[in-house]
Motif scaffolding. Structure first.
Motif: not given
Length: 112
Positions: A35-45
Motif C-alpha cells: 500500500i505504501i509503495g502504491l501511494i508513493l508510485a501514484n505521487k511519483a506518476t
C-alpha cells in the motif's frame, strides 16, 4: 536542462519487491509495504505527468507500482486464507496439535 531522478523511484521498487517477498508473513507486513509503495508510485506518476522532460527513472516507478499491486493481491489472498483456516479449525486448535489433527480429520472426513 539536466534531468532529475524521480523522488522515491528506487524506494517504490524496493517496497514492491518487499510486498511480494513478505506475503508469507500472515499477509500483514507485505500488505503494508504494498500500500505504501502504491501511494508513493501514484505521487511519483502525478509528478512525472506534470513535467516528463524534467524527470528520469519512471520505469522504476511503473515496475514498482506493478509489483506493489501484485503484492497487495497476494497478501489479501494470504489474509483470506488464514481467516478461512481459523474459521474451519478454530484459534484454540492452532495452539494444540492434537486438537488440530482431530478437527482436520473431521473436516476432511465430512468432505468425502
Amino acid at each position: 536542462m539536466e534531468q532529475q531522478k524521480l523522488p522515491n523511484a528506487t524506494l517504490i521498487l524496493v517496497f514492491g519487491i518487499i510486498s511480494i517477498v513478505t506475503c508469507c508473513c500472515y499477509g500483514v507486513i507485505g500488505l503494508i509495504f504494498g500500500i505504501i509503495g502504491l501511494i508513493l508510485a501514484n505521487k511519483a506518476t502525478n509528478l512525472y505527468a506534470l513535467n516528463p522532460d524534467q524527470y528520469e527513472g519512471y520505469n522504476n516507478v511503473k515496475l514498482g507500482k506493478t509489483l506493489s499491486i501484485i503484492g497487495i493481491v497476494l497478501n489479501i489472498l494470504v489474509v483470506v486464507f488464514f481467516v478461512w483456516i481459523v474459521s474451519i479449525i478454530g484459534w484454540d486448535a492452532l495452539q494444540n496439535e492434537d486438537l488440530m489433527r482431530e478437527r482436520l480429520e473431521d473436516y476432511l472426513g465430512n468432505m468425502e
